[in-house]
Design a protein around this motif. Structure first.
Motif, PDB file in Angstrom:
ATOM      1  N   LYS A 199       0.988  -1.325   0.202  1.00 24.23           N
ATOM      2  CA  LYS A 199      -0.142  -0.050   0.023  1.00 24.23           C
ATOM      3  C   LYS A 199       0.820   1.241  -0.025  1.00 24.23           C
ATOM      4  CE  LYS A 199      -2.090  -1.227   3.786  1.00 24.23           C
ATOM      5  NZ  LYS A 199      -1.551  -2.734   3.932  1.00 24.23           N
ATOM      6  N   THR A 200       1.860   1.458   1.102  1.00 23.47           N
ATOM      7  CA  THR A 200       2.685   2.587   1.112  1.00 23.47           C
ATOM      8  C   THR A 200       3.553   2.601  -0.093  1.00 23.47           C
ATOM      9  OG1 THR A 200       2.780   2.252   3.409  1.00 23.47           O
ATOM     10  CG2 THR A 200       4.273   3.676   2.560  1.00 23.47           C
ATOM     11  N   SER A 201       4.129   1.611  -0.862  1.00 23.16           N
ATOM     12  CA  SER A 201       4.985   1.673  -1.823  1.00 23.16           C
ATOM     13  C   SER A 201       4.244   2.197  -3.066  1.00 23.16           C
ATOM     14  CB  SER A 201       5.528   0.337  -2.118  1.00 23.16           C
ATOM     15  OG  SER A 201       6.039  -0.113  -1.042  1.00 23.16           O
ATOM     16  N   LEU A 202       3.057   1.543  -3.066  1.00 24.86           N
ATOM     17  CA  LEU A 202       2.002   2.083  -4.245  1.00 24.86           C
ATOM     18  C   LEU A 202       1.715   3.592  -4.390  1.00 24.86           C
ATOM     19  CD1 LEU A 202       0.962   0.793  -6.876  1.00 24.86           C
ATOM     20  CD2 LEU A 202      -1.175   0.163  -5.721  1.00 24.86           C
ATOM     21  N   ILE A 243     -11.127  -1.309  -7.223  1.00 24.43           N
ATOM     22  CA  ILE A 243     -10.244  -1.853  -8.323  1.00 24.43           C
ATOM     23  C   ILE A 243      -8.959  -2.509  -7.853  1.00 24.43           C
ATOM     24  CG2 ILE A 243      -8.649  -0.866 -10.079  1.00 24.43           C
ATOM     25  CD1 ILE A 243     -10.332   1.717 -10.529  1.00 24.43           C
ATOM     26  N   ILE A 244      -8.653  -3.704  -8.591  1.00 22.52           N
ATOM     27  CA  ILE A 244      -7.716  -4.535  -7.930  1.00 22.52           C
ATOM     28  C   ILE A 244      -6.411  -4.233  -8.740  1.00 22.52           C
ATOM     29  CG2 ILE A 244      -7.120  -6.963  -7.491  1.00 22.52           C
ATOM     30  CD1 ILE A 244      -9.691  -6.406  -6.250  1.00 22.52           C
ATOM     31  N   ALA A 245      -5.571  -3.922  -7.696  1.00 23.87           N
ATOM     32  CA  ALA A 245      -4.076  -3.848  -8.056  1.00 23.87           C
ATOM     33  C   ALA A 245      -3.306  -5.094  -7.720  1.00 23.87           C
ATOM     34  CB  ALA A 245      -3.364  -2.606  -7.636  1.00 23.87           C
ATOM     35  N   ILE A 246      -2.930  -5.925  -8.810  1.00 23.89           N
ATOM     36  CA  ILE A 246      -2.152  -7.185  -8.438  1.00 23.89           C
ATOM     37  C   ILE A 246      -0.787  -6.704  -8.308  1.00 23.89           C
ATOM     38  CG2 ILE A 246      -1.626  -9.429  -8.928  1.00 23.89           C
ATOM     39  CD1 ILE A 246      -4.461  -9.848 -10.198  1.00 23.89           C
ATOM     40  N   ASN A 247      -0.139  -6.586  -7.128  1.00 28.50           N
ATOM     41  CA  ASN A 247       1.239  -5.822  -6.928  1.00 28.50           C
ATOM     42  C   ASN A 247       2.149  -6.906  -7.135  1.00 28.50           C
ATOM     43  OD1 ASN A 247       2.894  -3.567  -6.662  1.00 28.50           O
ATOM     44  ND2 ASN A 247       2.932  -3.908  -4.345  1.00 28.50           N
ATOM     45  N   THR A 285       7.275  -1.113  -7.075  1.00 28.97           N
ATOM     46  CA  THR A 285       8.927  -0.628  -6.750  1.00 28.97           C
ATOM     47  C   THR A 285       9.435  -0.569  -8.226  1.00 28.97           C
ATOM     48  OG1 THR A 285       9.104  -3.254  -6.548  1.00 28.97           O
ATOM     49  CG2 THR A 285       9.222  -1.974  -4.597  1.00 28.97           C
ATOM     50  N   LYS A 286       8.996  -1.225  -9.096  1.00 33.54           N
ATOM     51  CA  LYS A 286       9.521  -1.234 -10.767  1.00 33.54           C
ATOM     52  C   LYS A 286       8.628  -0.217 -11.300  1.00 33.54           C
ATOM     53  CE  LYS A 286      12.646  -4.530 -10.838  1.00 33.54           C
ATOM     54  NZ  LYS A 286      13.266  -4.357  -9.309  1.00 33.54           N
ATOM     55  N   LYS A 287       7.693   0.385 -10.786  1.00 29.51           N
ATOM     56  CA  LYS A 287       6.991   1.531 -11.440  1.00 29.51           C
ATOM     57  C   LYS A 287       6.170   0.925 -12.648  1.00 29.51           C
ATOM     58  CE  LYS A 287       9.347   5.462  -9.298  1.00 29.51           C
ATOM     59  NZ  LYS A 287       8.677   5.106  -7.973  1.00 29.51           N
TER      60      LYS A 287
END
Ligand code: GDP
Ligand code: MG
Length: 370
Positions: free
Chosen positions: A92-95, A183-187, A225-227
């Motif tokens: 979450k924080t990274s995103l 919305i799903i963010a598959i991280n 992390t890889k944007k």
């Protein structure tokens, strides 16, 4: 939970309308017999005339004020307000950090970051998205418990190497209960063990059917992390917000919600608010929960002083006489006297509620709202 006309209020108290008008005038409110007044004012005038007010529901004043005539033609598109939720360590924080870095304006300003509990990203297209940058679950539940609807869209982060976990399910439940689309963010798609198909299948258990499986929930594969695919995620947010047709009237006295607030040793009470309707300006008088004040300074999410803030714009307010709570709604008032009156009234009511609780629930609040 509506406004009430002076006449109807008089009838319910078996008082003459003219006497209610007079009492209102003494309180500094000019109203005619057929005029609707908000529940806080109604409650004050009832008490003032020696009657015991009975409230149908909490938060009436907010409803009354928000429902006060925004003609369709005054409603203009506004940016979506997004909360990121998900299981601990899923990113979450990274995103949030990665999305914040996509702000074109921040790049120009040299990427200065200041934490104010919410920030707005301007995309290359000029479109804007507001992200709530608060400890997701707590803030969301605290605000919802207080009846405030802040979030338009939830982005649910699920780590591709870990899958659906307890807090993922909790977040789904919260979002559904609040009626907020997900919305799903598959991280963490960059990781070796990433298995997005597993995530999509697991989500079916909680009745989240993503588009790839024939449903209507968008799911985007990202790496914070890889944007990777951040632009796709932002597109998905904008698409969802188009469906929601988010609009607000920017041209009225502002109201909105307190996102977070604290007492800053150097600056006094600092509240981060999200404007939901209207435009908040320096010099405005407002009431936020049981606190009031005149806006001395507005500071945006990059630490810049601004003169005003429109719908979905997060800003810090300086100049309040106390520290409101996250989830408190704020309203710009027509006068200092009126703002003070409402704040005092609420503070008294809160104190009575506290006393009532301390006394084992037999106190005055119960009597008052019976
Ligand atoms: P939060 O608890 O949901 O806020 O998760 P964080 O953002 O703190 O991330 C938890 C850990 O996962 C940190 O060590 C991050 O660096 C890492 N992480 C987050 N996103 C990614 C990603 O896309 N790829 C990889 N490889 N690691 C990530
Ligand atoms: Mg975190």
């Amino acid at each position: 939970p509506e406004t009430i006309t002076v006449q109807e209020l008089a009838q319910r108290m078996s008082e003459r309308s003219a006497d209610v008008v007079k009492t209102l005038m003494r309180m500094g409110v000019m109203a005619t017999i057929n005029q609707a007044i908000d529940p806080d004012t109604a409650e004050l005038v009832v008490t003032e005339m020696g009657h015991r007010p009975k409230r149908v529901a909490e938060g009436d004043v907010e409803t009354a004020l928000t429902e006060s005539v925004d003609a369709p033609e005054t409603m203009l598109p506004r940016p979506p307000v997004v909360t990121i939720m998900g299981h601990v360590d899923h990113g979450k924080t990274s995103l949030l950090d990665a999305l914040r870095a996509t702000d074109v304006a921040a790049h120009e300003a040299g990427g200065i970051t200041q934490h104010i509990g919410a920030y707005q990203v301007t995309l290359p297209s000029g479109q804007k998205i507001t992200f709530l940058d608060t400890p997701g679950h707590e803030a969301f539940t605290a605000m919802r418990a207080r009846g405030a609807k802040v979030t338009d869209i939830v982005v649910l982060v699920v780590a591709a190497d870990d899958g659906v976990m307890p807090q993922t399910k909790e977040a789904i439940a919260h979002s559904k209960a609040a009626g907020v689309p997900i919305i799903i963010a598959i991280n963490k798609m960059d990781k070796a063990g990433a298995d997005p198909n597993r995530v999509r299948t697991e989500l079916l258990q909680d009745e989240i059917q993503v588009e790839q499986l024939g449903g209507d929930v968008q799911s985007i594969e990202v790496s914070a992390t890889k944007k990777m695919n951040l632009d796709k995620l932002e597109e998905a947010i904008l698409l969802q917000s188009e469906v929601l047709e988010l609009k607000a009237n920017p041209d009225r006295a502002a109201d909105g919600v307190v996102v977070e607030a604290q007492l800053d040793p150097g600056r006094g009470s600092v509240a981060t608010v999200l404007v939901q309707r209207g435009t908040l300006k320096v010099g405005d008088v407002l009431v936020a929960g049981a606190v009031w004040g005149r806006v001395r300074r507005l500071v945006d999410d990059r630490g810049n002083a601004v003169d005003s803030a429109g719908p979905a714009f997060p800003v810090e307010i300086l100049g309040l006489d106390g520290t409101p709570q996250a989830g408190d709604e704020f309203h710009v008032m027509e006068s200092e006297a009126r703002a003070r009156e409402v704040a005092d009234f609420r503070a008294r009511r809160d104190r009575q509620a506290q006393l009532a609780r301390a006394a084992g629930g037999r106190g005055t609040l119960e009597e008052m709202i019976k």
